[in-house]
Design an enzyme around this catalytic site. Structure first.
Site, PDB file in Angstrom:
ATOM      1  N   ASP A  49      -1.336  -5.034  -2.007  1.00 26.81           N
ATOM      2  CA  ASP A  49      -1.827  -3.947  -1.885  1.00 26.81           C
ATOM      3  C   ASP A  49      -0.904  -3.207  -3.691  1.00 26.81           C
ATOM      4  O   ASP A  49      -1.935  -2.988  -4.237  1.00 26.81           O
ATOM      5  CB  ASP A  49      -2.587  -2.740  -1.205  1.00 26.81           C
ATOM      6  CG  ASP A  49      -1.339  -2.669   0.210  1.00 26.81           C
ATOM      7  OD1 ASP A  49      -0.075  -2.748  -0.274  1.00 26.81           O
ATOM      8  OD2 ASP A  49      -1.688  -2.279   1.459  1.00 26.81           O
ATOM      9  N   GLU A 103     -10.285  -0.912  10.628  1.00 29.83           N
ATOM     10  CA  GLU A 103      -9.126  -1.308  10.025  1.00 29.83           C
ATOM     11  C   GLU A 103      -9.661  -2.535   8.744  1.00 29.83           C
ATOM     12  O   GLU A 103      -9.558  -3.061   7.832  1.00 29.83           O
ATOM     13  CB  GLU A 103      -8.554  -1.869  11.123  1.00 29.83           C
ATOM     14  CG  GLU A 103      -7.171  -2.710  10.512  1.00 29.83           C
ATOM     15  CD  GLU A 103      -6.104  -2.220   9.867  1.00 29.83           C
ATOM     16  OE1 GLU A 103      -5.007  -2.540   9.104  1.00 29.83           O
ATOM     17  OE2 GLU A 103      -6.352  -0.891   9.773  1.00 29.83           O
TER      18      GLU A 103
END
Length: 576
Positions: A312, A429
Protein backbone atom coordinates in the site's frame (compact mmCIF):
# COMPACT_ATOMS: atom_id res chain seq x y z
CA UNK A 1 19.76 -7.59 22.75
CA UNK A 2 23.02 -7.64 24.61
CA UNK A 3 25.56 -5.24 23.12
CA UNK A 4 28.68 -3.92 24.82
CA UNK A 5 31.06 -1.12 23.99
CA UNK A 6 34.77 -0.76 24.60
CA UNK A 7 36.00 2.25 26.60
CA UNK A 8 37.13 3.83 23.36
CA UNK A 9 33.66 3.39 21.87
CA UNK A 10 32.12 4.76 25.05
CA UNK A 11 34.15 7.94 24.58
CA UNK A 12 33.05 8.12 20.96
CA UNK A 13 29.46 7.74 22.05
CA UNK A 14 29.79 10.76 24.34
CA UNK A 15 31.25 12.79 21.49
CA UNK A 16 28.39 11.74 19.18
CA UNK A 17 25.87 12.68 21.85
CA UNK A 18 27.36 16.15 22.10
CA UNK A 19 27.38 16.43 18.33
CA UNK A 20 23.70 15.56 18.20
CA UNK A 21 22.93 18.41 20.57
CA UNK A 22 25.01 20.83 18.50
CA UNK A 23 23.06 19.84 15.40
CA UNK A 24 19.77 20.23 17.22
CA UNK A 25 20.52 23.65 18.68
CA UNK A 26 22.01 24.88 15.42
CA UNK A 27 18.83 23.82 13.68
CA UNK A 28 16.69 25.59 16.25
CA UNK A 29 18.55 28.80 15.60
CA UNK A 30 18.61 28.59 11.82
CA UNK A 31 15.37 26.90 10.76
CA UNK A 32 13.12 29.13 8.71
CA UNK A 33 10.10 26.99 9.64
CA UNK A 34 10.61 27.00 13.40
CA UNK A 35 7.52 27.00 15.61
CA UNK A 36 6.69 29.55 18.26
CA UNK A 37 5.63 26.72 20.59
CA UNK A 38 7.47 26.79 23.93
CA UNK A 39 10.11 24.27 24.86
CA UNK A 40 9.91 22.39 28.13
CA UNK A 41 13.33 23.56 29.22
CA UNK A 42 14.90 21.36 31.86
CA UNK A 43 11.99 18.90 32.03
CA UNK A 44 13.02 16.69 29.12
CA UNK A 45 16.49 15.22 29.31
CA UNK A 46 18.41 13.12 26.83
CA UNK A 47 19.85 9.77 27.92
CA UNK A 48 22.03 8.18 25.25
CA UNK A 49 21.32 4.59 24.26
CA UNK A 50 23.75 2.02 25.60
CA UNK A 51 24.91 1.05 22.10
CA UNK A 52 25.90 3.68 19.56
CA UNK A 53 25.15 2.54 16.03
CA UNK A 54 26.76 5.66 14.59
CA UNK A 55 30.09 3.96 15.38
CA UNK A 56 29.22 0.93 13.24
CA UNK A 57 31.68 0.46 10.39
CA UNK A 58 29.73 -0.63 7.31
CA UNK A 59 30.87 -3.67 5.38
CA UNK A 60 29.39 -2.16 2.19
CA UNK A 61 30.27 1.53 2.48
CA UNK A 62 28.69 4.25 0.36
CA UNK A 63 31.23 6.23 -1.63
CA UNK A 64 28.87 8.59 -3.46
CA UNK A 65 26.24 9.97 -1.12
CA UNK A 66 23.61 11.89 -3.05
CA UNK A 67 22.94 15.36 -1.59
CA UNK A 68 19.49 16.69 -0.92
CA UNK A 69 18.10 18.71 -3.85
CA UNK A 70 19.33 22.28 -3.77
CA UNK A 71 16.77 23.60 -6.26
CA UNK A 72 14.35 26.12 -4.78
CA UNK A 73 11.08 24.49 -3.65
CA UNK A 74 8.32 25.18 -6.15
CA UNK A 75 5.10 26.96 -5.33
CA UNK A 76 2.76 23.97 -5.57
CA UNK A 77 -0.99 24.12 -6.14
CA UNK A 78 -3.01 24.29 -2.93
CA UNK A 79 -4.20 20.97 -1.54
CA UNK A 80 -6.87 22.31 0.79
CA UNK A 81 -10.08 23.88 -0.46
CA UNK A 82 -10.69 27.60 -0.13
CA UNK A 83 -10.87 28.62 3.53
CA UNK A 84 -14.31 30.20 3.01
CA UNK A 85 -15.82 26.74 2.50
CA UNK A 86 -14.99 25.62 6.05
CA UNK A 87 -17.75 26.76 8.37
CA UNK A 88 -17.32 26.60 12.16
CA UNK A 89 -20.22 25.21 14.18
CA UNK A 90 -21.06 24.30 17.76
CA UNK A 91 -21.95 20.76 16.68
CA UNK A 92 -18.50 20.16 15.24
CA UNK A 93 -16.88 21.61 18.34
CA UNK A 94 -18.86 19.10 20.43
CA UNK A 95 -17.88 16.26 18.12
CA UNK A 96 -14.21 17.23 18.30
CA UNK A 97 -14.47 17.25 22.09
CA UNK A 98 -16.04 13.78 22.00
CA UNK A 99 -13.16 12.44 19.93
CA UNK A 100 -10.68 14.07 22.28
CA UNK A 101 -12.36 12.39 25.26
CA UNK A 102 -12.07 8.98 23.61
CA UNK A 103 -8.40 9.63 22.92
CA UNK A 104 -7.88 10.68 26.54
CA UNK A 105 -9.59 7.56 27.83
CA UNK A 106 -7.47 5.35 25.55
CA UNK A 107 -4.22 7.09 26.43
CA UNK A 108 -4.88 7.09 30.18
CA UNK A 109 -5.63 3.36 30.04
CA UNK A 110 -2.29 2.82 28.30
CA UNK A 111 -0.57 5.07 30.82
CA UNK A 112 -2.05 3.20 33.78
CA UNK A 113 -1.75 -0.38 32.57
CA UNK A 114 0.95 -0.58 29.87
CA UNK A 115 3.28 2.39 30.33
CA UNK A 116 6.46 2.05 28.22
CA UNK A 117 5.18 -1.16 26.65
CA UNK A 118 4.37 -1.14 22.95
CA UNK A 119 0.65 -1.75 23.35
CA UNK A 120 -2.16 -2.08 25.85
CA UNK A 121 -4.40 -5.13 25.83
CA UNK A 122 -7.66 -3.25 26.32
CA UNK A 123 -9.68 -6.14 27.74
CA UNK A 124 -7.21 -7.76 30.14
CA UNK A 125 -5.30 -4.56 30.93
CA UNK A 126 -1.75 -5.70 30.30
CA UNK A 127 1.18 -4.52 28.25
CA UNK A 128 2.67 -6.36 25.28
CA UNK A 129 5.70 -5.68 23.11
CA UNK A 130 5.38 -6.67 19.43
CA UNK A 131 7.66 -3.81 18.28
CA UNK A 132 10.86 -4.25 20.24
CA UNK A 133 9.49 -2.98 23.55
CA UNK A 134 10.31 0.65 22.66
CA UNK A 135 6.98 2.09 23.83
CA UNK A 136 5.39 2.14 20.37
CA UNK A 137 2.07 3.54 21.58
CA UNK A 138 3.83 6.29 23.53
CA UNK A 139 6.04 7.37 20.62
CA UNK A 140 3.21 7.00 18.11
CA UNK A 141 0.96 9.21 20.29
CA UNK A 142 3.33 12.13 20.76
CA UNK A 143 2.04 14.31 17.95
CA UNK A 144 -1.59 13.45 18.74
CA UNK A 145 -1.02 14.63 22.31
CA UNK A 146 0.39 17.90 21.02
CA UNK A 147 -2.31 18.47 18.39
CA UNK A 148 -5.15 17.73 20.81
CA UNK A 149 -3.74 20.04 23.47
CA UNK A 150 -2.58 17.51 26.06
CA UNK A 151 0.58 19.49 26.79
CA UNK A 152 1.21 18.10 30.30
CA UNK A 153 0.90 14.55 28.99
CA UNK A 154 3.15 15.49 26.07
CA UNK A 155 5.83 16.76 28.44
CA UNK A 156 5.66 13.57 30.50
CA UNK A 157 5.75 11.40 27.37
CA UNK A 158 8.67 13.33 25.84
CA UNK A 159 10.62 12.92 29.07
CA UNK A 160 10.03 9.16 28.96
CA UNK A 161 11.02 9.02 25.29
CA UNK A 162 14.23 10.91 26.07
CA UNK A 163 15.27 7.95 28.22
CA UNK A 164 14.48 5.22 25.68
CA UNK A 165 17.39 2.88 25.06
CA UNK A 166 17.26 1.41 21.57
CA UNK A 167 19.67 -1.32 22.71
CA UNK A 168 17.36 -2.39 25.52
CA UNK A 169 15.19 -4.98 23.80
CA UNK A 170 14.55 -8.68 24.09
CA UNK A 171 14.04 -8.86 20.35
CA UNK A 172 16.97 -9.93 18.22
CA UNK A 173 15.73 -7.98 15.23
CA UNK A 174 13.45 -5.10 14.33
CA UNK A 175 10.89 -4.67 11.60
CA UNK A 176 12.40 -1.86 9.54
CA UNK A 177 9.12 -0.69 8.05
CA UNK A 178 7.07 -0.62 11.25
CA UNK A 179 9.86 0.95 13.30
CA UNK A 180 10.36 3.64 10.67
CA UNK A 181 6.72 4.66 10.26
CA UNK A 182 5.76 4.44 13.96
CA UNK A 183 8.89 5.37 15.93
CA UNK A 184 10.97 7.47 13.54
CA UNK A 185 7.93 9.12 11.99
CA UNK A 186 6.46 9.78 15.42
CA UNK A 187 9.64 11.38 16.74
CA UNK A 188 10.16 13.58 13.67
CA UNK A 189 6.56 14.76 13.63
CA UNK A 190 6.55 15.56 17.35
CA UNK A 191 9.78 17.48 16.82
CA UNK A 192 8.36 19.40 13.86
CA UNK A 193 5.39 20.42 16.00
CA UNK A 194 7.07 21.13 19.35
CA UNK A 195 10.72 21.82 18.49
CA UNK A 196 11.66 19.78 21.56
CA UNK A 197 15.36 19.00 20.89
CA UNK A 198 15.48 15.71 22.79
CA UNK A 199 12.98 14.22 20.35
CA UNK A 200 15.29 15.00 17.46
CA UNK A 201 18.25 13.56 19.37
CA UNK A 202 16.32 10.30 19.82
CA UNK A 203 15.29 10.36 16.16
CA UNK A 204 18.95 10.68 15.13
CA UNK A 205 19.91 7.76 17.36
CA UNK A 206 17.14 5.63 15.86
CA UNK A 207 17.99 6.78 12.36
CA UNK A 208 21.55 5.59 12.86
CA UNK A 209 20.28 2.16 13.89
CA UNK A 210 17.83 1.89 10.99
CA UNK A 211 20.50 3.08 8.57
CA UNK A 212 22.54 -0.02 9.43
CA UNK A 213 19.80 -2.07 7.77
CA UNK A 214 20.91 -0.66 4.40
CA UNK A 215 24.36 -2.24 4.80
CA UNK A 216 23.78 -4.93 2.18
CA UNK A 217 25.65 -5.69 -1.02
CA UNK A 218 23.28 -3.57 -3.14
CA UNK A 219 22.37 -1.10 -0.34
CA UNK A 220 18.71 -2.23 -0.31
CA UNK A 221 17.63 -3.39 3.16
CA UNK A 222 15.85 -6.58 4.06
CA UNK A 223 12.53 -6.67 5.86
CA UNK A 224 14.21 -7.21 9.23
CA UNK A 225 17.29 -5.65 10.76
CA UNK A 226 18.86 -8.57 12.62
CA UNK A 227 21.41 -7.13 15.02
CA UNK A 228 23.81 -10.07 15.07
CA UNK A 229 23.70 -10.42 11.30
CA UNK A 230 24.45 -6.72 10.92
CA UNK A 231 27.56 -7.03 13.07
CA UNK A 232 28.78 -10.05 11.09
CA UNK A 233 28.16 -8.85 7.52
CA UNK A 234 25.30 -11.32 7.04
CA UNK A 235 22.66 -8.87 5.82
CA UNK A 236 21.00 -9.30 2.44
CA UNK A 237 18.13 -7.73 0.60
CA UNK A 238 15.13 -10.05 0.51
CA UNK A 239 14.20 -12.28 -2.41
CA UNK A 240 10.44 -12.18 -1.78
CA UNK A 241 9.87 -9.14 0.42
CA UNK A 242 6.77 -6.92 0.61
CA UNK A 243 7.13 -4.10 -1.86
CA UNK A 244 6.06 -1.52 0.75
CA UNK A 245 9.30 -2.24 2.59
CA UNK A 246 11.80 -0.98 1.61
CA UNK A 247 9.94 1.11 -0.96
CA UNK A 248 8.14 3.41 1.51
CA UNK A 249 10.75 4.55 3.98
CA UNK A 250 11.50 7.67 1.98
CA UNK A 251 9.37 10.28 3.75
CA UNK A 252 10.84 9.63 7.17
CA UNK A 253 14.46 9.29 6.03
CA UNK A 254 14.21 12.37 3.81
CA UNK A 255 12.71 14.47 6.60
CA UNK A 256 15.52 13.35 8.92
CA UNK A 257 18.04 14.56 6.34
CA UNK A 258 16.19 17.84 5.86
CA UNK A 259 16.23 18.58 9.58
CA UNK A 260 19.78 17.47 10.38
CA UNK A 261 21.45 18.45 7.12
CA UNK A 262 22.99 14.96 6.86
CA UNK A 263 22.15 13.65 3.37
CA UNK A 264 22.97 10.01 4.03
CA UNK A 265 19.41 9.11 5.11
CA UNK A 266 17.92 10.68 1.99
CA UNK A 267 20.56 8.96 -0.13
CA UNK A 268 19.71 5.58 1.42
CA UNK A 269 16.06 5.61 0.42
CA UNK A 270 16.64 7.46 -2.84
CA UNK A 271 18.56 4.39 -4.03
CA UNK A 272 15.37 2.36 -3.54
CA UNK A 273 13.39 5.03 -5.40
CA UNK A 274 15.76 4.75 -8.36
CA UNK A 275 15.21 0.98 -8.35
CA UNK A 276 11.45 1.59 -8.51
CA UNK A 277 11.93 4.10 -11.31
CA UNK A 278 14.10 1.68 -13.28
CA UNK A 279 11.72 -1.26 -12.95
CA UNK A 280 8.29 0.42 -13.16
CA UNK A 281 7.75 -0.53 -16.79
CA UNK A 282 9.49 -3.92 -16.59
CA UNK A 283 6.88 -5.68 -14.44
CA UNK A 284 4.23 -8.07 -15.78
CA UNK A 285 1.84 -5.14 -15.51
CA UNK A 286 3.83 -2.02 -16.45
CA UNK A 287 3.11 0.96 -14.25
CA UNK A 288 2.76 -0.88 -10.96
CA UNK A 289 4.98 -3.20 -8.98
CA UNK A 290 4.16 -6.72 -7.75
CA UNK A 291 3.05 -7.33 -4.19
CA UNK A 292 6.40 -8.89 -3.36
CA UNK A 293 9.74 -8.24 -5.03
CA UNK A 294 13.13 -9.92 -5.32
CA UNK A 295 15.15 -6.95 -4.10
CA UNK A 296 18.35 -8.97 -3.80
CA UNK A 297 18.54 -9.75 -7.52
CA UNK A 298 16.56 -6.61 -8.42
CA UNK A 299 13.90 -8.39 -10.47
CA UNK A 300 10.15 -7.68 -10.56
CA UNK A 301 8.63 -10.72 -12.26
CA UNK A 302 6.12 -11.81 -9.62
CA UNK A 303 2.54 -12.00 -10.90
CA UNK A 304 0.36 -10.75 -8.02
CA UNK A 305 -0.50 -7.09 -7.57
CA UNK A 306 -2.38 -5.24 -4.84
CA UNK A 307 -2.86 -1.82 -3.30
CA UNK A 308 -3.54 -3.47 0.05
CA UNK A 309 -1.40 -5.30 2.57
CA UNK A 310 2.31 -5.56 1.72
CA UNK A 311 2.25 -2.90 -1.02
CA UNK A 312 0.00 0.00 0.00
CA UNK A 313 2.33 2.77 1.15
CA UNK A 314 4.68 2.34 -1.82
CA UNK A 315 2.06 4.11 -3.93
CA UNK A 316 0.95 6.51 -1.20
CA UNK A 317 4.48 7.90 -0.86
CA UNK A 318 4.85 8.90 -4.52
CA UNK A 319 2.80 12.13 -4.39
CA UNK A 320 3.77 12.69 -0.76
CA UNK A 321 7.48 12.63 -1.57
CA UNK A 322 6.83 15.08 -4.39
CA UNK A 323 5.30 17.44 -1.83
CA UNK A 324 7.98 16.89 0.82
CA UNK A 325 10.72 17.74 -1.70
CA UNK A 326 8.88 20.86 -2.78
CA UNK A 327 8.11 19.53 -6.24
CA UNK A 328 11.72 19.62 -7.40
CA UNK A 329 12.02 15.89 -8.19
CA UNK A 330 9.70 15.25 -11.13
CA UNK A 331 10.36 11.51 -11.05
CA UNK A 332 7.80 11.17 -8.25
CA UNK A 333 5.18 12.88 -10.38
CA UNK A 334 6.00 10.65 -13.34
CA UNK A 335 5.90 7.46 -11.26
CA UNK A 336 2.62 8.47 -9.64
CA UNK A 337 0.96 9.22 -12.98
CA UNK A 338 2.16 5.97 -14.56
CA UNK A 339 0.98 3.94 -11.55
CA UNK A 340 -2.36 5.76 -11.44
CA UNK A 341 -3.00 5.09 -15.13
CA UNK A 342 -2.52 1.35 -14.59
CA UNK A 343 -4.64 1.36 -11.43
CA UNK A 344 -7.49 3.14 -13.22
CA UNK A 345 -7.35 0.77 -16.18
CA UNK A 346 -7.03 -2.53 -14.33
CA UNK A 347 -7.69 -2.28 -10.58
CA UNK A 348 -10.49 0.24 -10.23
CA UNK A 349 -14.03 -1.13 -10.23
CA UNK A 350 -17.48 0.25 -9.61
CA UNK A 351 -19.62 -1.63 -7.12
CA UNK A 352 -23.17 -2.63 -7.99
CA UNK A 353 -25.25 -1.37 -5.09
CA UNK A 354 -29.00 -0.99 -4.50
CA UNK A 355 -30.53 2.28 -5.76
CA UNK A 356 -27.23 3.30 -7.31
CA UNK A 357 -27.27 6.18 -9.73
CA UNK A 358 -24.51 7.92 -11.65
CA UNK A 359 -24.37 10.65 -9.01
CA UNK A 360 -23.74 8.21 -6.19
CA UNK A 361 -21.50 5.74 -8.00
CA UNK A 362 -18.81 4.38 -5.72
CA UNK A 363 -15.45 2.83 -6.50
CA UNK A 364 -13.20 0.26 -4.93
CA UNK A 365 -9.88 -1.25 -5.99
CA UNK A 366 -9.26 -4.96 -6.41
CA UNK A 367 -6.26 -7.24 -6.63
CA UNK A 368 -4.72 -8.54 -9.83
CA UNK A 369 -3.26 -11.84 -10.98
CA UNK A 370 -1.38 -11.95 -14.28
CA UNK A 371 -1.26 -15.31 -16.05
CA UNK A 372 0.02 -15.83 -19.58
CA UNK A 373 -0.65 -12.23 -20.57
CA UNK A 374 -4.14 -12.37 -19.08
CA UNK A 375 -4.89 -9.80 -16.39
CA UNK A 376 -7.39 -11.21 -13.92
CA UNK A 377 -8.99 -8.76 -11.50
CA UNK A 378 -10.24 -10.06 -8.19
CA UNK A 379 -13.00 -7.79 -6.92
CA UNK A 380 -11.82 -8.11 -3.37
CA UNK A 381 -11.09 -5.03 -1.34
CA UNK A 382 -9.44 -4.43 2.02
CA UNK A 383 -9.83 -1.85 4.72
CA UNK A 384 -6.16 -1.10 4.06
CA UNK A 385 -6.93 -0.03 0.47
CA UNK A 386 -9.20 2.78 1.67
CA UNK A 387 -6.12 5.04 1.67
CA UNK A 388 -6.31 5.08 -2.15
CA UNK A 389 -9.09 7.69 -2.18
CA UNK A 390 -6.86 10.13 -0.33
CA UNK A 391 -3.93 9.29 -2.58
CA UNK A 392 -5.89 10.04 -5.75
CA UNK A 393 -7.21 13.21 -4.14
CA UNK A 394 -3.70 14.39 -3.28
CA UNK A 395 -2.39 13.49 -6.73
CA UNK A 396 -5.31 15.32 -8.30
CA UNK A 397 -4.53 18.46 -6.33
CA UNK A 398 -0.74 18.48 -6.64
CA UNK A 399 -0.71 17.63 -10.35
CA UNK A 400 -3.97 19.43 -11.24
CA UNK A 401 -5.71 16.31 -12.50
CA UNK A 402 -9.45 16.82 -11.99
CA UNK A 403 -10.24 13.24 -13.01
CA UNK A 404 -8.05 11.95 -10.20
CA UNK A 405 -9.79 14.21 -7.70
CA UNK A 406 -13.15 12.80 -8.79
CA UNK A 407 -11.90 9.23 -8.56
CA UNK A 408 -10.51 9.95 -5.12
CA UNK A 409 -13.91 11.14 -3.89
CA UNK A 410 -15.68 8.10 -5.31
CA UNK A 411 -13.19 5.80 -3.63
CA UNK A 412 -13.54 7.61 -0.30
CA UNK A 413 -17.32 7.45 -0.55
CA UNK A 414 -17.07 3.76 -1.38
CA UNK A 415 -15.38 3.10 1.94
CA UNK A 416 -17.97 5.28 3.67
CA UNK A 417 -20.71 3.22 2.02
CA UNK A 418 -19.07 -0.02 3.13
CA UNK A 419 -19.15 1.24 6.72
CA UNK A 420 -22.74 2.41 6.61
CA UNK A 421 -24.10 -0.77 5.04
CA UNK A 422 -22.67 -3.34 7.45
CA UNK A 423 -24.92 -4.29 10.40
CA UNK A 424 -22.46 -2.77 12.90
CA UNK A 425 -21.82 0.32 10.78
CA UNK A 426 -18.17 -0.77 10.27
CA UNK A 427 -16.52 -2.23 7.19
CA UNK A 428 -14.77 -5.63 7.31
CA UNK A 429 -11.03 -6.15 7.10
CA UNK A 430 -11.40 -7.97 3.72
CA UNK A 431 -14.53 -8.28 1.59
CA UNK A 432 -15.70 -8.99 -1.94
CA UNK A 433 -18.12 -6.89 -3.96
CA UNK A 434 -20.34 -7.48 -6.96
CA UNK A 435 -18.80 -5.34 -9.68
CA UNK A 436 -20.48 -3.38 -12.45
CA UNK A 437 -19.54 -4.09 -16.03
CA UNK A 438 -17.93 -0.67 -16.32
CA UNK A 439 -16.81 2.19 -14.09
CA UNK A 440 -19.01 4.59 -16.07
CA UNK A 441 -22.58 4.60 -17.34
CA UNK A 442 -25.68 2.96 -15.86
CA UNK A 443 -25.30 0.15 -13.36
CA UNK A 444 -28.80 -0.82 -12.20
CA UNK A 445 -29.24 -3.16 -9.26
CA UNK A 446 -29.68 -6.77 -10.38
CA UNK A 447 -31.15 -8.81 -7.53
CA UNK A 448 -30.90 -12.12 -9.38
CA UNK A 449 -27.24 -11.61 -10.25
CA UNK A 450 -26.45 -10.63 -6.69
CA UNK A 451 -28.17 -13.71 -5.27
CA UNK A 452 -26.33 -15.97 -7.73
CA UNK A 453 -22.93 -14.54 -6.80
CA UNK A 454 -23.52 -14.39 -3.05
CA UNK A 455 -24.88 -17.90 -2.68
CA UNK A 456 -25.39 -18.83 0.96
CA UNK A 457 -23.35 -15.94 2.40
CA UNK A 458 -25.24 -13.77 4.87
CA UNK A 459 -24.14 -10.28 3.87
CA UNK A 460 -25.92 -7.02 3.05
CA UNK A 461 -26.90 -6.32 -0.51
CA UNK A 462 -23.98 -5.16 -2.62
CA UNK A 463 -21.42 -7.26 -0.79
CA UNK A 464 -20.47 -10.69 -2.05
CA UNK A 465 -18.89 -11.82 1.22
CA UNK A 466 -16.95 -10.63 4.23
CA UNK A 467 -13.96 -12.94 3.89
CA UNK A 468 -12.27 -11.45 6.95
CA UNK A 469 -15.02 -9.87 9.09
CA UNK A 470 -12.74 -8.38 11.77
CA UNK A 471 -12.34 -4.70 12.59
CA UNK A 472 -8.84 -3.91 13.85
CA UNK A 473 -9.35 -0.20 14.76
CA UNK A 474 -7.93 0.70 11.37
CA UNK A 475 -7.72 4.33 10.13
CA UNK A 476 -7.67 4.10 6.33
CA UNK A 477 -11.35 4.84 5.71
CA UNK A 478 -11.48 7.92 7.94
CA UNK A 479 -8.13 8.95 6.45
CA UNK A 480 -9.64 9.31 2.97
CA UNK A 481 -12.85 10.83 4.34
CA UNK A 482 -10.79 13.44 6.20
CA UNK A 483 -8.58 14.20 3.20
CA UNK A 484 -11.62 14.47 0.92
CA UNK A 485 -13.19 16.93 3.36
CA UNK A 486 -10.10 19.12 3.53
CA UNK A 487 -9.70 19.02 -0.27
CA UNK A 488 -13.32 19.89 -1.05
CA UNK A 489 -14.77 21.62 2.02
CA UNK A 490 -17.91 19.49 1.54
CA UNK A 491 -19.60 19.16 4.96
CA UNK A 492 -21.18 15.82 3.97
CA UNK A 493 -17.86 14.18 4.77
CA UNK A 494 -18.13 15.34 8.37
CA UNK A 495 -21.51 13.62 8.65
CA UNK A 496 -20.09 10.41 7.21
CA UNK A 497 -17.22 10.64 9.69
CA UNK A 498 -19.49 11.14 12.68
CA UNK A 499 -21.61 8.11 11.77
CA UNK A 500 -18.41 6.07 11.47
CA UNK A 501 -17.10 7.33 14.81
CA UNK A 502 -20.29 6.54 16.70
CA UNK A 503 -20.45 3.03 15.23
CA UNK A 504 -16.80 2.34 16.07
CA UNK A 505 -17.09 3.49 19.67
CA UNK A 506 -20.28 1.49 20.23
CA UNK A 507 -18.71 -1.72 18.91
CA UNK A 508 -15.20 -1.44 20.37
CA UNK A 509 -15.56 0.00 23.87
CA UNK A 510 -14.23 -2.04 26.80
CA UNK A 511 -14.07 -1.30 30.52
CA UNK A 512 -10.61 0.18 29.99
CA UNK A 513 -10.38 1.48 26.43
CA UNK A 514 -11.28 0.22 22.94
CA UNK A 515 -10.57 -3.10 21.27
CA UNK A 516 -10.49 -4.70 17.86
CA UNK A 517 -13.32 -7.17 17.49
CA UNK A 518 -14.10 -10.32 15.56
CA UNK A 519 -17.10 -9.80 13.30
CA UNK A 520 -18.61 -6.64 11.85
CA UNK A 521 -21.50 -8.61 10.36
CA UNK A 522 -22.91 -9.42 13.81
CA UNK A 523 -24.66 -6.84 15.96
CA UNK A 524 -24.86 -6.89 19.73
CA UNK A 525 -22.12 -8.31 21.94
CA UNK A 526 -19.18 -9.05 19.67
CA UNK A 527 -16.05 -10.98 20.58
CA UNK A 528 -13.28 -8.55 21.51
CA UNK A 529 -9.78 -9.46 20.31
CA UNK A 530 -7.99 -7.71 23.21
CA UNK A 531 -5.91 -5.63 20.81
CA UNK A 532 -5.39 -1.87 20.58
CA UNK A 533 -2.56 -1.19 18.17
CA UNK A 534 -0.71 2.09 18.42
CA UNK A 535 -2.31 3.37 15.21
CA UNK A 536 -5.61 3.75 17.09
CA UNK A 537 -4.10 6.76 18.88
CA UNK A 538 -1.67 7.79 16.14
CA UNK A 539 -4.03 7.64 13.17
CA UNK A 540 -7.65 6.68 13.66
CA UNK A 541 -8.50 9.09 16.46
CA UNK A 542 -6.22 11.79 15.04
CA UNK A 543 -8.09 11.76 11.71
CA UNK A 544 -11.44 11.88 13.51
CA UNK A 545 -10.18 14.81 15.59
CA UNK A 546 -8.83 16.68 12.56
CA UNK A 547 -11.99 16.38 10.46
CA UNK A 548 -13.90 18.26 13.18
CA UNK A 549 -11.10 20.82 13.66
CA UNK A 550 -10.58 24.15 11.88
CA UNK A 551 -8.74 23.78 8.55
CA UNK A 552 -5.56 25.44 9.83
CA UNK A 553 -5.00 22.62 12.35
CA UNK A 554 -2.41 20.56 10.44
CA UNK A 555 -3.12 22.22 7.11
CA UNK A 556 -2.37 19.95 4.16
CA UNK A 557 -0.62 22.89 2.56
CA UNK A 558 1.86 23.00 5.44
CA UNK A 559 2.31 19.32 6.22
CA UNK A 560 2.47 15.96 4.52
CA UNK A 561 1.34 13.01 6.62
CA UNK A 562 3.28 9.76 6.59
CA UNK A 563 1.47 6.43 6.42
CA UNK A 564 1.13 6.48 10.23
CA UNK A 565 -0.54 9.93 10.05
CA UNK A 566 2.51 11.74 11.40
CA UNK A 567 2.56 15.30 9.97
CA UNK A 568 5.95 16.34 8.57
CA UNK A 569 6.63 19.95 7.63
CA UNK A 570 6.67 20.72 3.92
CA UNK A 571 9.27 23.17 2.60
CA UNK A 572 8.13 26.64 1.69
CA UNK A 573 9.17 28.39 -1.55
CA UNK A 574 11.96 30.89 -0.95
CA UNK A 575 11.01 34.54 -0.98
CA UNK A 576 12.12 36.64 -3.88
Amino acid sequence: MSLRLSQRSQRKRIVIGLAIFLIVWWHLGSSSSSSSSPLFAGDVKFAASSFDWSQFTPFNPVLDIKPLPTTRPRSLPPVQADAALFKPSRVNDERRAAVRAVFDRSYQAYRSHAWLHDELTPVTGRGKDPFGGWAATLVDSLDSLWIMGFKDEFREAAAAVGRLDWANTEAGALNIFETTIRHLGGLLSAYDLSREPVLLAKAVELGEMLYVGFDTENRIPGFWLNFKDALQNLQWAGTNDPSACPASLSLEFTRLSQITGDPKYYDATDRVTRFLEKTQNKTLLPGIWPTTIDFRHETVYQNRFTLGALADSLYEYLPKMYALLGGVDKSYEDMYKAAADTIIEHMLFRAMIPDDGDKDAIYFTGDLLVKEDEVMRINESQHLTCFVGGMFGLGGKLFQLEKHSQIGERLARGCGWAYANMPTGIMPEIFNMVACESTEGPCPWDQDRWEDEVGAAQVPRGFKNARDPRYLLRPEAIESIFLSYRMTGNPEYREIAWDMFEAIIMATETKLAYSAFADVTVTGATKKLDSMESFWLAETLKYFYLIFSPPDVISLDDYVLNTEAHPLLRPKPFAG
